[in-house]
Structures are given as structure tokens and as C-alpha cells.
Design a protein around this motif. Sequence first.
Motif, mmCIF file in Angstrom:
data_model
loop_
_atom_site.group_PDB
_atom_site.id
_atom_site.type_symbol
_atom_site.label_atom_id
_atom_site.label_comp_id
_atom_site.label_asym_id
_atom_site.label_seq_id
_atom_site.Cartn_x
_atom_site.Cartn_y
_atom_site.Cartn_z
ATOM 1 N N UNK A 140 -2.297 -4.779 -4.360
ATOM 2 C CA UNK A 140 -1.340 -4.572 -3.279
ATOM 3 C C UNK A 140 -0.056 -3.927 -3.761
ATOM 4 N N UNK A 141 0.463 -4.405 -4.882
ATOM 5 C CA UNK A 141 1.690 -3.829 -5.443
ATOM 6 C C UNK A 141 1.482 -2.366 -5.829
ATOM 7 N N UNK A 142 0.317 -2.079 -6.398
ATOM 8 C CA UNK A 142 0.020 -0.701 -6.800
ATOM 9 C C UNK A 142 -0.112 0.200 -5.577
ATOM 10 N N UNK A 143 -0.762 -0.310 -4.537
ATOM 11 C CA UNK A 143 -0.923 0.478 -3.310
ATOM 12 C C UNK A 143 0.434 0.734 -2.655
ATOM 13 N N UNK A 144 1.296 -0.266 -2.649
ATOM 14 C CA UNK A 144 2.648 -0.083 -2.104
ATOM 15 C C UNK A 144 3.370 1.017 -2.880
ATOM 16 N N UNK A 145 3.194 1.016 -4.205
ATOM 17 C CA UNK A 145 3.804 2.060 -5.028
ATOM 18 C C UNK A 145 3.277 3.439 -4.629
ATOM 19 N N UNK A 146 1.956 3.551 -4.490
ATOM 20 C CA UNK A 146 1.358 4.820 -4.076
ATOM 21 C C UNK A 146 1.891 5.251 -2.710
ATOM 22 N N UNK A 147 1.993 4.303 -1.800
ATOM 23 C CA UNK A 147 2.453 4.617 -0.445
ATOM 24 C C UNK A 147 3.884 5.145 -0.464
ATOM 25 N N UNK A 148 4.749 4.474 -1.217
ATOM 26 C CA UNK A 148 6.154 4.900 -1.291
ATOM 27 C C UNK A 148 6.269 6.277 -1.942
ATOM 28 N N UNK A 149 5.462 6.513 -2.988
ATOM 29 C CA UNK A 149 5.470 7.829 -3.632
ATOM 30 C C UNK A 149 5.012 8.912 -2.657
ATOM 31 N N UNK A 150 3.999 8.583 -1.863
ATOM 32 C CA UNK A 150 3.488 9.543 -0.889
ATOM 33 C C UNK A 150 4.540 9.853 0.178
ATOM 34 N N UNK A 151 5.234 8.820 0.645
ATOM 35 C CA UNK A 151 6.270 9.015 1.659
ATOM 36 C C UNK A 151 7.438 9.830 1.097
ATOM 37 N N UNK A 152 7.847 9.497 -0.129
ATOM 38 C CA UNK A 152 8.936 10.243 -0.770
ATOM 39 C C UNK A 152 8.535 11.699 -0.969
ATOM 40 N N UNK A 153 7.299 11.897 -1.451
ATOM 41 C CA UNK A 153 6.800 13.242 -1.693
ATOM 42 C C UNK A 153 6.795 14.072 -0.416
ATOM 43 N N UNK A 154 6.388 13.460 0.685
ATOM 44 C CA UNK A 154 6.345 14.171 1.967
ATOM 45 C C UNK A 154 7.739 14.625 2.387
ATOM 46 N N UNK A 155 8.722 13.766 2.178
ATOM 47 C CA UNK A 155 10.102 14.107 2.536
ATOM 48 C C UNK A 155 10.658 15.197 1.622
ATOM 49 N N UNK A 156 10.238 15.166 0.337
ATOM 50 C CA UNK A 156 10.688 16.191 -0.615
ATOM 51 C C UNK A 156 10.098 17.549 -0.259
ATOM 52 N N UNK A 157 8.789 17.563 0.034
ATOM 53 C CA UNK A 157 8.087 18.820 0.315
ATOM 54 C C UNK A 157 8.683 19.542 1.512
ATOM 55 N N UNK A 158 9.051 18.790 2.536
ATOM 56 C CA UNK A 158 9.589 19.431 3.742
ATOM 57 C C UNK A 158 11.083 19.721 3.614
ATOM 58 N N UNK A 159 11.683 19.268 2.503
ATOM 59 C CA UNK A 159 13.081 19.593 2.232
ATOM 60 C C UNK A 159 14.101 18.646 2.820
ATOM 61 N N UNK A 160 13.652 17.486 3.283
ATOM 62 C CA UNK A 160 14.595 16.536 3.875
ATOM 63 C C UNK A 160 15.410 15.805 2.816
ATOM 64 N N UNK A 161 14.826 15.615 1.635
ATOM 65 C CA UNK A 161 15.547 14.971 0.536
ATOM 66 C C UNK A 161 15.269 15.726 -0.756
ATOM 67 N N UNK A 162 16.108 15.497 -1.744
ATOM 68 C CA UNK A 162 15.900 16.069 -3.068
ATOM 69 C C UNK A 162 14.921 15.189 -3.844
ATOM 70 N N UNK A 163 14.225 15.773 -4.826
ATOM 71 C CA UNK A 163 13.304 14.959 -5.635
ATOM 72 C C UNK A 163 14.005 13.739 -6.217
ATOM 73 N N UNK A 164 13.379 12.576 -6.021
ATOM 74 C CA UNK A 164 13.957 11.327 -6.514
ATOM 75 C C UNK A 164 13.566 11.089 -7.962
ATOM 76 N N UNK A 165 12.309 11.413 -8.262
ATOM 77 C CA UNK A 165 11.801 11.236 -9.622
ATOM 78 C C UNK A 165 11.545 12.604 -10.229
ATOM 79 N N UNK A 166 12.107 12.857 -11.368
ATOM 80 C CA UNK A 166 11.963 14.156 -12.006
ATOM 81 C C UNK A 166 10.892 14.102 -13.082
#
Length: 342
Positions: free
Chosen positions: A315-341
Motif C-alpha cells: 500500500x505504501x509503495x502504491x501510494x508512492x507510485x500514485x503521488x509520482x504519477x500525479x506529480x508527473x502529470x502536473x509537470x508534463x502539462x506545465x502546471x508545476x516545476x519538476x519536484x524531483x530532479x
Amino acid sequence: MKNSSTSTFHISGMHCNACVLKIDTELQSVPHISRAESNLKTFTVEVEGEFDNKLPKEIAEELSAVLKKHGYSVSVERPLKNRNLSDFKIAIPIALVFAFGFVLLQKIGMVNMVNTSTVSYGTAFTVGVIASLSTCMAVVGGLVLSMSATFAKEGDKVIPQLLFHVGRLLSFFILGGVIGALGSVFTLSITATFLLNIFIGIIMLIMGINLLDVFHWTKKMQLSMPKFLSRHAFRVSKLNHTLTPFLVGIATFFLPCGFTQSMQLYTLTTGNFLQGGLTMSSFALGTLPVLALISFSSFSIQNSKKAGIFFKTAGLIVVMFALLNLINSLVVIGLIQPVLNF
């Protein structure tokens, strides 16, 4: 003539729609039970059958005996919720080690979920591994165990298992490719792809929280495949034919697993038959080790004494994947800057 009666009982151990299908199927296989319908929202099961005027408690004990091997129990009274928070003492360190390993794989390019708009085959494989350790794979594991026992009685232990896994891998490649090709027909816009990725991320987040088994209300929010399709897929396993294991392997593509459905949704965004097929087959390969272990050893995580740790870690790992996916989606569309470099 015996009288038929209907009773409602509480169920412990339900986590997802795969559990619902498994419980209903197992109970309906009992000769004197004509109907069983479990409910994930209320954690109950309504059973109709001929119980010879047994008391509700006696019926509950009988149903529990049927479901015990799958990790479920039936009771007349609503059971006290035991969240086993102590499991997190072990689950959190394991999940952190996994996260560290994921970062290393990200750096060398074997997985990719942070700074691009695509999910690599390595990531799909990793999600498959996690899925195989989750409760939503319980229904697939149940199919494998049932099939293993049937063919073992006939003296054939290896060929049916090989046919099952070959059928599963082929179907995930071909049907995944079909979904990918359909994506090219619709030609999803950047906005549509963004919304679909957000939807996938939310589904994964809900699945991860459900595996933690802390917030029970989230179990009511899961994506579900139509019951009639899942039930027909499950009934394939009851056919008595040499090719049954192969057909069962194909049918697993349609069983209610949130991880599978999330990958199917992502595959739609690839817009390519080969990429879609390879993504889904990579996911299926990730599930192969645990399913193979179940096939040849009757191993069951859900019945293990450490099941709580397994599921909370997943569950913890899946939550991590989910958050990364959500962050990535926001980065790709340009709403936020990359959080993890990376």
C-alpha cells in the motif's frame, strides 16, 4: 421439501471488488446455497439457501469454513475493526528501501515515472510485482489454486500451469495492443491525456490507501469492471477441457483488479499497438513470479501470518507510485516545476 431462507452476515477480510467476486463465487459453489451477494460498501454478504433451520451463528460458522482458506471470515455481529497499526513498524522501512531502489533504477533509466510523460516497461513490470502482492490478485490466485488442484488430481501438474501463464501473457500482449491501437483512433489531446493520467493516479492512490487497511471508507470508491463480465471470465475456469488453463489465462485480463485496469487505461494513451502490448505484457510478467509460486506450491499471501505487513508495504509503495504519477502529470502539462530532479 426443504425451505429456503435468506440471511445477511458481516464479512471480514474484504478489500476490493476482486474479493467480492471471490466470495460470491466460492459461496455459490456450495450445493445448498442458491445465491450469494456480497457488498463492499457495507462489508456484508446476503446468502440464500437451504440451511435446515440452523441458527444464524451456525450458518455463519459454516460460511466461514468455506471462506477461511481465502482469508475471509463471516459473523452475525459486526466485527471490531483491527487496523494492526504495529505492522507499519516493519512496512515503512521496507517501503523506504523499495523507494530508494526505485530512485536508483530511475537514475540508470530502467524505470521511468517521474520526469517524462511515458511509463517505461520496467515501471509496468514493477507495478505488476506490486499487484501480485495485493489483495486484488487474490481472485487470480484463487483461480490458479483451484485449477492446480483439479489437474493435480488427474496427475498433470506442469502442462496446465504452463498453458495458463502462456495464455495470460499472450492475452495481455494482444489485448493490450488492441487497447493501444484504439487510443490512436481517438487521438487523445494533451488535456485529455492529462485528465486520464490524473484519473489513473487517483485510482492508484485509492488502491494504495485500501491496502493500508486504515481508512475503510475508501473501499467504497474503487473502480469496478461490470460484474457480468467478471463472472463470465471466472466461469471459464469451471470448463473441463484440455485448453481450459489457456482460456483461464486469457480471462484474467478481464478480472476486477484495479492495478490491471489502471495499466489498461494508461495503455490507451500510448496510441500504439506494439507499445500497448509490451506495456501490458510487462505488467503481466511482473505478476508472473508470485502467480507461478502459487501455481506450484499453493502459496497464499492472504493467508500468511505476515499478510498485514505484506499489504501495508504494498500500500505504501502504491501510494508512492500514485503521488509520482500525479506529480508527473502536473509537470508534463506545465502546471508545476519538476519536484524531483532525476
